[in-house]
Every structure is written in C-alpha cells, then in structure tokens.
Design an enzyme around this catalytic site. Structure first.
Site, PDB file in Angstrom:
ATOM      1  N   VAL A  95      58.474 -79.069  -3.990  1.00 45.09           N
ATOM      2  CA  VAL A  95      57.505 -79.775  -5.072  1.00 45.09           C
ATOM      3  C   VAL A  95      57.193 -79.077  -6.103  1.00 45.09           C
ATOM      4  O   VAL A  95      57.447 -79.436  -7.309  1.00 45.09           O
ATOM      5  CB  VAL A  95      55.991 -79.816  -4.179  1.00 45.09           C
ATOM      6  CG1 VAL A  95      54.868 -80.219  -5.168  1.00 45.09           C
ATOM      7  CG2 VAL A  95      56.114 -80.627  -2.916  1.00 45.09           C
ATOM      8  N   ASP A 109      57.049 -67.453  -8.523  1.00 52.52           N
ATOM      9  CA  ASP A 109      57.108 -67.375  -6.918  1.00 52.52           C
ATOM     10  C   ASP A 109      56.985 -65.981  -6.648  1.00 52.52           C
ATOM     11  O   ASP A 109      57.346 -65.069  -7.329  1.00 52.52           O
ATOM     12  CB  ASP A 109      58.425 -68.078  -6.327  1.00 52.52           C
ATOM     13  CG  ASP A 109      58.275 -68.384  -4.965  1.00 52.52           C
ATOM     14  OD1 ASP A 109      58.399 -69.622  -4.755  1.00 52.52           O
ATOM     15  OD2 ASP A 109      58.014 -67.672  -4.032  1.00 52.52           O
ATOM     16  N   GLU A 166      51.038 -85.007  -4.910  1.00 53.19           N
ATOM     17  CA  GLU A 166      52.490 -85.545  -5.147  1.00 53.19           C
ATOM     18  C   GLU A 166      52.615 -86.749  -4.164  1.00 53.19           C
ATOM     19  O   GLU A 166      52.698 -86.490  -2.719  1.00 53.19           O
ATOM     20  CB  GLU A 166      53.508 -84.504  -5.275  1.00 53.19           C
ATOM     21  CG  GLU A 166      53.600 -83.501  -4.230  1.00 53.19           C
ATOM     22  CD  GLU A 166      54.432 -83.873  -2.722  1.00 53.19           C
ATOM     23  OE1 GLU A 166      55.047 -84.653  -3.152  1.00 53.19           O
ATOM     24  OE2 GLU A 166      54.145 -83.386  -1.719  1.00 53.19           O
ATOM     25  N   LYS A 192      46.133 -88.623  -0.362  1.00 50.89           N
ATOM     26  CA  LYS A 192      47.323 -88.170   0.232  1.00 50.89           C
ATOM     27  C   LYS A 192      47.477 -88.100   1.606  1.00 50.89           C
ATOM     28  O   LYS A 192      48.543 -88.581   2.136  1.00 50.89           O
ATOM     29  CB  LYS A 192      47.451 -86.591  -0.722  1.00 50.89           C
ATOM     30  CG  LYS A 192      48.711 -85.706   0.192  1.00 50.89           C
ATOM     31  CD  LYS A 192      50.051 -86.125  -0.242  1.00 50.89           C
ATOM     32  CE  LYS A 192      51.147 -85.651   0.314  1.00 50.89           C
ATOM     33  NZ  LYS A 192      52.209 -85.613  -0.362  1.00 50.89           N
ATOM     34  N   ASN A 208      50.489 -90.502   3.536  1.00 53.90           N
ATOM     35  CA  ASN A 208      51.256 -90.034   4.694  1.00 53.90           C
ATOM     36  C   ASN A 208      51.159 -90.539   5.923  1.00 53.90           C
ATOM     37  O   ASN A 208      52.171 -90.687   6.788  1.00 53.90           O
ATOM     38  CB  ASN A 208      51.396 -88.673   4.598  1.00 53.90           C
ATOM     39  CG  ASN A 208      52.480 -88.194   3.643  1.00 53.90           C
ATOM     40  OD1 ASN A 208      53.069 -88.927   2.641  1.00 53.90           O
ATOM     41  ND2 ASN A 208      52.949 -86.642   3.286  1.00 53.90           N
ATOM     42  N   ALA A 229      63.293 -99.017  12.448  1.00 54.73           N
ATOM     43  CA  ALA A 229      63.309 -98.462  13.883  1.00 54.73           C
ATOM     44  C   ALA A 229      64.414 -97.432  13.714  1.00 54.73           C
ATOM     45  O   ALA A 229      65.288 -97.557  13.367  1.00 54.73           O
ATOM     46  CB  ALA A 229      63.125 -99.649  14.730  1.00 54.73           C
ATOM     47  N   CYS A 238      56.975 -82.935   5.931  1.00 59.23           N
ATOM     48  CA  CYS A 238      55.429 -83.439   5.569  1.00 59.23           C
ATOM     49  C   CYS A 238      54.933 -84.249   6.577  1.00 59.23           C
ATOM     50  O   CYS A 238      54.025 -83.922   6.935  1.00 59.23           O
ATOM     51  CB  CYS A 238      55.788 -84.350   4.252  1.00 59.23           C
ATOM     52  SG  CYS A 238      56.627 -83.263   2.928  1.00 59.23           S
ATOM     53  N   ARG A 251      64.008 -79.517   8.751  1.00 57.98           N
ATOM     54  CA  ARG A 251      62.681 -79.345   9.343  1.00 57.98           C
ATOM     55  C   ARG A 251      62.372 -80.439  10.113  1.00 57.98           C
ATOM     56  O   ARG A 251      62.096 -81.623   9.568  1.00 57.98           O
ATOM     57  CB  ARG A 251      61.712 -79.052   8.255  1.00 57.98           C
ATOM     58  CG  ARG A 251      62.024 -77.509   7.890  1.00 57.98           C
ATOM     59  CD  ARG A 251      60.970 -77.089   6.803  1.00 57.98           C
ATOM     60  NE  ARG A 251      61.501 -77.811   5.616  1.00 57.98           N
ATOM     61  CZ  ARG A 251      60.625 -77.782   4.131  1.00 57.98           C
ATOM     62  NH1 ARG A 251      59.728 -76.988   4.298  1.00 57.98           N
ATOM     63  NH2 ARG A 251      61.046 -78.256   3.121  1.00 57.98           N
TER      64      ARG A 251
END
Ligand code: UGA
Length: 437
Positions: A11, A30, A156, A209, A213, A257, A265, A332
């Site tokens: 992101v 960072d 986002e 948000k 999702n 499917a 996420c 992930r």
C-alpha cells in the site's frame, strides 16, 4: 504537495509512487533499513506490474526519496499517510502497535500544521486513538505553543496485481474528515484522478473499508456455496453466476467459484471486523460463516483429487499456481499452502509451478516439493494436475502434449479456467468447481 508516506509495503509503496507520479514530492519512510537501501537503488522486492518502472522514473526526476527517518520527512511535509501493517493477533484482533509507535513519532516531530491520514486498514475508532496519541505526545517542538493538526481516514481499495491501475482509476475515493481544511487538502490532492469522492466522518470511512472487503468475501463464499448445490443438482455454476450477475443490483464481479479467497487482506480484515464488532456489542456470526465456507473450499478440492485418483499415498500431484491469485507473487494465506501441506501429510509427492511465486513459496511450503520450470514439467509423471491459481498462461496450454506427459489424464480445475466439455472431448478426466460436465 509535500507528502510523507510511512510504511513501504504494497500500500505505502504504491501510494507513494503514484502520488509522486502525479507531481507531488513524496518522502517514503520505513524502519527496515535494508529495504530502504534497496529502494533507494530502485530495487523492489514485491512483484507489482508497473511499480518498479514508476518508482525508478520518480527517483530519477527527484519526486520520490526513501529514508528511515520519520523525523526529517515529517518536518518537510504537510500531509502524512500512515501505511504501516496491521496484522492479525492470534484472536483475530488487529495489532495496532506499529500504528501507535508511528503516531508517537509523528507527534514528537510536528513543527507546523499536519494532516495525518490513516490509509492502513484499521478497525473503527482507531482514528480517535491516533488523535489522542498525537495530542498527548506533540510537545510543539519544545515550545508551549499549540500546533494544529487534523486526522483523516482515507482507506485504500487497491488490488494486488492491478494496484497502480486501481490507484489511478478508482471507482471512488473515500475520505473521512473532521475539518473543512482536511477535506479541502485531500480533495485537492485527489483532484487529478477525476473520481467520485465520498466525504464522510472518520468512523464511517473506517467502517467502509472493513465492510467493503467483508462484502466482497461474502460474494465469493456465497458463490462457492451455490457451486456445491450446483454440483449436487447437476447444474453449472458459470451459467448460474452469469444469470444472477447480470442483475445490476447483484453485479457480475466476484462471482467466480473455486478454491476460495486468500491474500493478506480478506482473511485478516474479516477477523478484525468480527472482533471489533463483538467489542462494540454485535456478534457477527454471519461473517464467521463466510470464513467457514472459505475454509471448506480446500476440503472440496482435496475431495475432488481423492475421487479422481483414489488413494493419495505414493501418488504425484502436480500443482499449477501457488500465489493467492494471478499477477502477484504473494502467497500469504493462499489456498495452495493448506492444500499442499495436507496432501504431503497424506503421503503425496508434490510437483509445482507458478510464474512468479516460486521463490516466496520455497520459504513457506514444506521441504521436498519439486519446483518445475513450467506447466509441462509439472505434468510429466503426475497422476493429477490441480489448478490453484488462474494465471493466464495456464489457460492456453498444449493439451495434447499435457495429456501425453501425465501418468493419468486427470485435472482438478480449482479456478474453473477450462471448459468441461472441451476437456472431456480431449480425453481428460476433468472436474471443476460446481461445473456440469
Ligand atoms: C482486496 C480488495 O479487492 C481490495 O479492494 C482491497 O484494497 C485489498 O483487498 C486490501 O484490503 O488491501 P486483494 O487482496 O489484492 O484485494 O485481492 P482480490 O483481487 O480482492 O482477491 C482476493 C481473493 O479472492 C483471491 O484469492 C482471489 O482468487 C479470490 N477471488 C476473487 C475468488 O475466489 N473469486 C472471485 O470471484 C474473486
């Protein structure tokens, strides 16, 4: 605009690069020194189409720079985007420690008006915590004067694999604000994108948000549940999805499917939403069911393999696709991880290929997997071919060659990328998810 972006994950990096490309001056921060050093050289550790080129272009033009110092970056910027990770704790709750630490660090370095924007996905009420933290720790540069700041939520909606396209051409931009000034700054910042802007309060933006999702994940679990009914009844899920998706109120998207959703996420956000809802006094059993159906899809795939090749021990299973979806190297929570681990536990030998996710898989999956150079290499000597990611390059294979290479001409299509009738005609023993053969 001078912008600081804290956190250079998917992101943060996409946000920083895109804002720079729109002509802003962006300072990316960072705390991972190694990552910052390689970013300075234009080296990017994630695969995201177009991102490397965009970052390099903006480094060259002096619009984006990378450092480990929140202090110097914050001092030079008016807008600060917080894009640090909010991983799941064991109980599903979002871990907001990084967010708190960053907020303190921002507070200590406020030297003039700042708009602090949460972009990381966070549970509702996080904005209030950020505000409280900034208030408590901003000493006003040692002087007694009060320095003004605003908090905003700007979630986002980027998808991995098309993140730049999603940033530049969003369906909507959501900004949750408390002041006219914050609204004006963010509206101006996003003006070049020419997209509909939803201006709301911070808590509503935070819920937008999580609810977005969760709704998308619900669509996937819904269609997967319907696919099980189709299979039992002898109907075809693709026909059914088309028939319901053409209703504009339902929509065509997210009705594929298959092996179920993964990624960094949906699983995390569902759990965090369930957790915060419960904390607020609402038991979100509905979303628990969405999660359960998604887990069950992995059993569905394994059952299909069993039905085609009878016993697992000693058999070679060829896996096509390891990433949680196409166009990313991200594995992930990919369904492939659980499915492969379970097949190995049951005594299978695994051959696998993914166009981008092989390197990341090596670090995560069990030892003993044979990584192959392409789909044909996987098929050679396999008893069954299992499609777990719908990469484009798997859609148009030389099926005659594939059939010759397989020990048994069996395919479990966990992403419904093939036409069952065609596969049957070519002599494969084929099964998709909820398809009529
Ligand atoms: C998701 C959302 O789509 C973004 O809007 C959001 O910004 C992002 O999460 C986030 O919160 O940061 P992403 O995780 O990149 O984006 O992936 P999606 O494209 O949404 O796919 C999620 C999973 O659902 C994949 O495993 C995919 O294979 C699966 N899926 C998707 C299906 O099984 N069926 C479908 O019809 C669609």
């Amino acid at each position: 605009m001078n912008i600081t972006v804290i956190g250079t994950g998917y992101v943060g990096l996409v946000t920083g690069a895109c804002f720079a490309d729109l002509g802003n001056r962006v300072y990316c921060v960072d705390n991972n020194r190694k990552k910052i050093e390689s970013l300075k050289k234009g080296k990017i550790t994630i695969y995201e189409p177009g991102l490397k080129e965009m970052v390099r272009r903006n480094i060259r033009d002096g619009r984006i720079s990378f450092s480990t110092s929140i202090k110097t970056s914050v001092k030079k910027s008016e807008i600060i985007f917080i894009c640090v990770g909010t991983p799941s704790k064991e109980n599903g709750e979002a871990d907001l420690l990084a967010l708190e630490n960053v907020s303190r660090e921002i507070a200590k370095n406020i030297n003039s008006y700042k708009l602090i924007v949460e972009k990381s996905t966070v549970p509702v009420e996080t904005g209030e915590w950020v505000k409280k933290t900034i208030k408590t720790f901003s000493a006003g540069g040692g002087k007694k004067r009060k320095i003004r700041f605003d908090i905003a939520s700007n979630p986002e909606f980027l998808r991995e694999g098309s993140a730049i396209e999603d940033f530049m051409h969003p369906d909507r931009i959501v900004i949750g604000v408390e002041s006219r000034k914050a609204k004006k700054i963010l509206s101006n910042l996003y003006k070049p994108l020419n997209a509909p802007i939803v201006v709301t309060d911070i808590k509503s933006a935070e819920i937008i948000k999580h609810a977005s999702n969760s709704f998308l994940a619900t669509k996937i679990s819904f269609i997967n549940a319907i696919s099980s009914i189709c299979e039992k009844a002898g109907a075809d899920i693709k026909e059914v999805a088309k028939g319901i998706g053409l209703d504009k109120r339902i929509g065509k998207g997210f009705l594929n499917a298959g092996a179920g959703f993964g990624g960094s996420c949906f699983p995390k956000d569902l759990s965090a939403f369930i957790h915060i809802a419960e904390k607020l006094g609402y038991k979100f059993d509905f979303l628990e069911e969405v999660k359960r159906i998604n887990e069950e899809q992995k059993d569905v795939i394994i059952d299909k393999i069993l039905k085609l090749i009878w016993n697992i021990p000693g058999k070679t299973i060829g896996i096509l696709g390891l990433s949680f979806k196409p166009n990313t190297d991200d594995i992930r929570n990919a369904p492939s991880i659980d499915i492969i681990n379970r097949l190995i536990t049951q005594g299978a030998r695994i051959k696998a290929y993914d166009p981008k996710a092989m390197e990341k898989s090596r670090g995560v999956l069990q030892k003993g997997i044979t990584y192959c150079k392409d789909a044909y290499d996987v098929a050679r000597g396999s008893d069954c071919l299992v499609i777990l990611t719908g990469w484009n390059e798997f859609k148009e294979l030389d099926f005659r060659r594939l059939k010759k290479l397989l020990k048994q001409p069996t395919i479990v299509d966990g992403r419904n990328i093939y036409d069952p009738k065609m596969m049957k005609k070519m002599g494969f023993v084929y099964t998709g998810v909820g398809r009529k053969v």
